[in-house]
Write a protein that holds these residues in place. Structure first.
Motif, PDB file in Angstrom:
ATOM      1  N   GLU A  53       0.851  -1.190   0.000  1.00  0.00           N
ATOM      2  CA  GLU A  53       0.000   0.000   0.000  1.00  0.00           C
ATOM      3  C   GLU A  53       0.888   1.241   0.000  1.00  0.00           C
ATOM      4  OE1 GLU A  53      -2.944  -0.482  -0.573  1.00  0.00           O
ATOM      5  OE2 GLU A  53      -3.806  -2.128   0.567  1.00  0.00           O
ATOM      6  N   LEU A  54       0.870   1.973  -1.087  1.00  0.00           N
ATOM      7  CA  LEU A  54       1.671   3.188  -1.158  1.00  0.00           C
ATOM      8  C   LEU A  54       0.972   4.350  -0.471  1.00  0.00           C
ATOM      9  CD1 LEU A  54       3.139   2.985  -4.757  1.00  0.00           C
ATOM     10  CD2 LEU A  54       4.026   2.064  -2.615  1.00  0.00           C
ATOM     11  N   GLY A  55      -0.328   4.219  -0.270  1.00  0.00           N
ATOM     12  CA  GLY A  55      -1.094   5.232   0.444  1.00  0.00           C
ATOM     13  C   GLY A  55      -1.789   4.613   1.639  1.00  0.00           C
ATOM     14  N   ALA A  56      -3.104   4.816   1.727  1.00  0.00           N
ATOM     15  CA  ALA A  56      -3.887   4.315   2.865  1.00  0.00           C
ATOM     16  C   ALA A  56      -3.718   2.802   3.013  1.00  0.00           C
ATOM     17  CB  ALA A  56      -5.352   4.671   2.676  1.00  0.00           C
ATOM     18  N   THR A  57      -3.652   2.332   4.261  1.00  0.00           N
ATOM     19  CA  THR A  57      -3.360   0.919   4.515  1.00  0.00           C
ATOM     20  C   THR A  57      -4.332   0.268   5.480  1.00  0.00           C
ATOM     21  OG1 THR A  57      -0.996   1.357   4.183  1.00  0.00           O
ATOM     22  CG2 THR A  57      -1.580  -0.704   5.293  1.00  0.00           C
ATOM     23  N   TRP A  58      -4.545   0.865   6.657  1.00  0.00           N
ATOM     24  CA  TRP A  58      -5.197   0.146   7.740  1.00  0.00           C
ATOM     25  C   TRP A  58      -6.707   0.402   7.797  1.00  0.00           C
ATOM     26  CZ3 TRP A  58      -0.238   2.006   7.960  1.00  0.00           C
ATOM     27  CH2 TRP A  58       0.742   1.021   8.168  1.00  0.00           C
ATOM     28  N   VAL A  59      -7.413  -0.624   8.251  1.00  0.00           N
ATOM     29  CA  VAL A  59      -8.879  -0.586   8.353  1.00  0.00           C
ATOM     30  C   VAL A  59      -9.282  -1.159   9.711  1.00  0.00           C
ATOM     31  CG1 VAL A  59      -9.197  -0.804   5.858  1.00  0.00           C
ATOM     32  CG2 VAL A  59      -9.122  -2.876   7.285  1.00  0.00           C
ATOM     33  N   HIS A  60     -10.562  -0.976  10.043  1.00  0.00           N
ATOM     34  CA  HIS A  60     -11.040  -1.496  11.320  1.00  0.00           C
ATOM     35  C   HIS A  60     -12.563  -1.574  11.290  1.00  0.00           C
ATOM     36  CE1 HIS A  60     -11.553  -1.827  15.735  1.00  0.00           C
ATOM     37  NE2 HIS A  60     -10.308  -2.270  15.726  1.00  0.00           N
ATOM     38  N   TRP A  61     -13.098  -2.524  12.067  1.00  0.00           N
ATOM     39  CA  TRP A  61     -14.555  -2.685  12.129  1.00  0.00           C
ATOM     40  C   TRP A  61     -15.244  -1.536  12.847  1.00  0.00           C
ATOM     41  CZ3 TRP A  61     -10.830  -6.106  13.779  1.00  0.00           C
ATOM     42  CH2 TRP A  61     -10.562  -6.147  15.156  1.00  0.00           C
ATOM     43  N   HIS A  62     -14.491  -0.690  13.546  1.00  0.00           N
ATOM     44  CA  HIS A  62     -15.087   0.499  14.151  1.00  0.00           C
ATOM     45  C   HIS A  62     -15.142   1.682  13.184  1.00  0.00           C
ATOM     46  CE1 HIS A  62     -14.331  -0.790  18.623  1.00  0.00           C
ATOM     47  NE2 HIS A  62     -15.254  -1.500  18.017  1.00  0.00           N
ATOM     48  N   GLN A  63     -14.639   1.498  11.990  1.00  0.00           N
ATOM     49  CA  GLN A  63     -14.756   2.503  10.937  1.00  0.00           C
ATOM     50  C   GLN A  63     -15.938   2.092  10.059  1.00  0.00           C
ATOM     51  OE1 GLN A  63     -10.847   2.243   9.215  1.00  0.00           O
ATOM     52  NE2 GLN A  63      -9.862   2.831  11.134  1.00  0.00           N
ATOM     53  N   PRO A  64     -17.096   2.731  10.264  1.00  0.00           N
ATOM     54  CA  PRO A  64     -18.341   2.193   9.702  1.00  0.00           C
ATOM     55  C   PRO A  64     -18.403   2.155   8.185  1.00  0.00           C
ATOM     56  CG  PRO A  64     -18.694   4.394  10.609  1.00  0.00           C
ATOM     57  CD  PRO A  64     -17.330   3.968  11.038  1.00  0.00           C
ATOM     58  N   HIS A  65     -17.812   3.135   7.526  1.00  0.00           N
ATOM     59  CA  HIS A  65     -17.995   3.223   6.081  1.00  0.00           C
ATOM     60  C   HIS A  65     -17.105   2.238   5.330  1.00  0.00           C
ATOM     61  CE1 HIS A  65     -19.215   7.098   7.844  1.00  0.00           C
ATOM     62  NE2 HIS A  65     -20.236   6.946   7.044  1.00  0.00           N
ATOM     63  N   ILE A  66     -15.842   2.119   5.714  1.00  0.00           N
ATOM     64  CA  ILE A  66     -14.990   1.140   5.053  1.00  0.00           C
ATOM     65  C   ILE A  66     -15.397  -0.275   5.426  1.00  0.00           C
ATOM     66  CG2 ILE A  66     -13.193   1.235   6.843  1.00  0.00           C
ATOM     67  CD1 ILE A  66     -12.746   0.558   3.054  1.00  0.00           C
ATOM     68  N   TRP A  67     -15.898  -0.451   6.659  1.00  0.00           N
ATOM     69  CA  TRP A  67     -16.307  -1.815   7.037  1.00  0.00           C
ATOM     70  C   TRP A  67     -17.510  -2.276   6.221  1.00  0.00           C
ATOM     71  CZ3 TRP A  67     -13.320  -5.136   9.131  1.00  0.00           C
ATOM     72  CH2 TRP A  67     -13.826  -6.377   9.517  1.00  0.00           C
TER      73      TRP A  67
END
Length: 454
Positions: A53-67
């Motif tokens: 990932e050259l840019g954004a990398t991390w995600v989480h289930w507490h992030q409602p929109h990406i989840w």
């Protein structure tokens, strides 16, 4: 609503989700993208022998929109490794211990930095709520909120008995977190991050640096693009936008132009100076474009010989502020991710520069490769993720969320929630801005129908 058409500028997460929302509502659209690819500042590319990932990398289930997107496209996540050994430069000395021991040293000063997060952000996705007259906050709270915006993230540590070690650890942490100089970043951004994470440092770390996508960000943005029926025009740079109450004319760098009922601009602040707006944007927006955000740093991937599960912190003026192991490769190498506050101090293709960074913690390790993308020097971004300077929390991003014509803005830069470090805010504004446009076009269509009936 028949034959209404919207131009979406930018095919990152905000632009792609805005287009999908318009499509669902039955509104015609097309996307234009200056780059030769989609994804924006989320870019999964094959480097150093693996997808990175050259840019954004991390995600989480507490992030409602990406989840929601992870769920929609059936993507899997994987945890970054728990570190065996942590190293930190403090008060001019190199120290080491377990990750837990280093985190324990951060706990007390971070509690001070997060102080006020509950009162300032009772609803974390309404960042300016306490300044809303209808909310009824006391004048004392409003004044404290404004004062916190005028203070840097490190200012709270100037009062109290904090050690130089604690200050240096926080300096390193926020040099990476703010992807810029923490001494000039608004303290409110850190406090909002805390509010988005139940006011817990452990959850801030978990949401911003622990879980990543097995298939990378491209496993999401490619799937969204496949769901779109509208045209995506790559290599199409916008030069000028003329905007009126119910129409826009977009002129491209090649001299061609086209008219539409509305435009959604997802270009980040750092690149907006390359677009001419007519009439000119309001003074508050122009001031933000001129000053830009606090985002002056870089992200690098550094490959070293052997398998080494390490974590490093180093305060300013060290070039690399945070380093941690991410991938252990079959060729007996480790790929580490690294962050620093000043993109001009490192060549992201230079093994020598990367070696100097590694040497500050482990001079016995040998760098065999390095890569990255200089987002600040990129004309189409002009910044890494959006981090706010002092006073920009209350006088900056929100100016772009107050449309008075058919010109609308979306993107992580203007998000109510996660403006920095993760893609959740980009998706949030892609959806919400598209809904604003949809509602406006529907209202205009209803008024036209009433006029015809009359």
């Amino acid at each position: 609503m028949n034959n209404k058409h919207v131009i979406v500028i930018g095919a990152g997460f905000a632009g792609l989700t805005a287009a999908r929302e318009l499509q669902t509502a039955g509104i015609e659209y097309h996307l234009v993208e200056a780059r030769d690819r989609i994804g924006g500042r989320a870019w999964t590319d094959d480097r150093l022998g693996r997808p990175l990932e050259l840019g954004a990398t991390w995600v989480h289930w507490h992030q409602p929109h990406i989840w929601a997107e992870i769920t929609r496209y059936k993507q899997d996540i994987v945890a970054s490794p728990v570190v065996d050994r942590a190293y930190w430069l403090a008060d001019g000395e190199l120290k080491s211990g377990t990750e837990a021991e280093m985190d324990a040293k951060l706990a007390r000063p971070m509690e001070k930095i997060f102080e006020g997060s509950r009162e300032f952000f009772p609803e974390p996705h309404k960042p300016l709520l306490v300044l809303d007259e209808d909310f009824g906050a006391s004048q004392e709270l409003k004044d404290a909120f404004l004062a916190a915006d005028a203070a840097s993230v490190l200012d709270p540590l100037e009062d109290g008995d904090f050690t130089q070690e604690e200050k240096d650890l926080c300096n390193a942490y926020w040099s990476a977190g703010y992807i810029g100089n923490p001494a000039t970043g608004s303290s409110l951004m850190a406090k909002q991050w805390a509010a988005l994470c139940d006011h817990r440092l452990s959850l801030v770390d978990e949401q911003t640096l622990r879980y990543k996508l097995v298939n990378g960000m491209r496993g999401i943005y490619n799937n969204i693009a496949r769901d779109l029926t509208g045209e995506i025009r790559l290599n199409t740079q916008v030069a000028k936008i003329e905007h009126h109450a119910d129409s826009v004319t977009v002129t491209y760098a090649n001299g061609t132009s086209e008219t539409a009922d509305a435009v959604i601009v997802t270009v980040p602040v750092g690149a907006l100076s390359h677009i001419e707006f007519s009439p000119a944007l309001p003074e508050g927006s122009q001031k933000t474009i001129e000053k830009k955000w606090n985002s002056t740093g870089f992200k690098a991937w550094i490959k070293i010989k052997g398998h080494h599960n390490i974590f490093g912190y180093a305060p300013q003026p060290n070039v690399v502020s945070v380093l941690r192991s991410e991938y252990f490769e079959d060729d007996d190498t480790t790929i580490c991710v690294a962050f620093g506050a000043d993109h001009t101090k490192i060549d992201l293709t230079s093994v020598e520069d990367a070696q100097k960074a590694i040497d500050q913690w482990r001079p016995d390790l040998e760098v065999v490769g390095v890569t990255g993308h200089d987002w600040v020097a990129d004309d189409y971004s002009g910044q890494a993720w959006a981090t706010l300077r002092q006073c920009q929390f209350t006088d900056g991003w929100h100016h772009f969320r107050e449309p008075s014509t058919a010109l609308h803005f979306a993107g992580a830069d203007w998000a109510n929630g996660w403006r920095g470090v993760v893609v959740d805010g980009a998706i949030e504004t892609g959806i919400s801005t598209a809904r604003e446009v949809i509602d406006k076009l529907r209202a205009a269509g209803s008024n036209a129908d009433l006029t015809q009936v009359a």
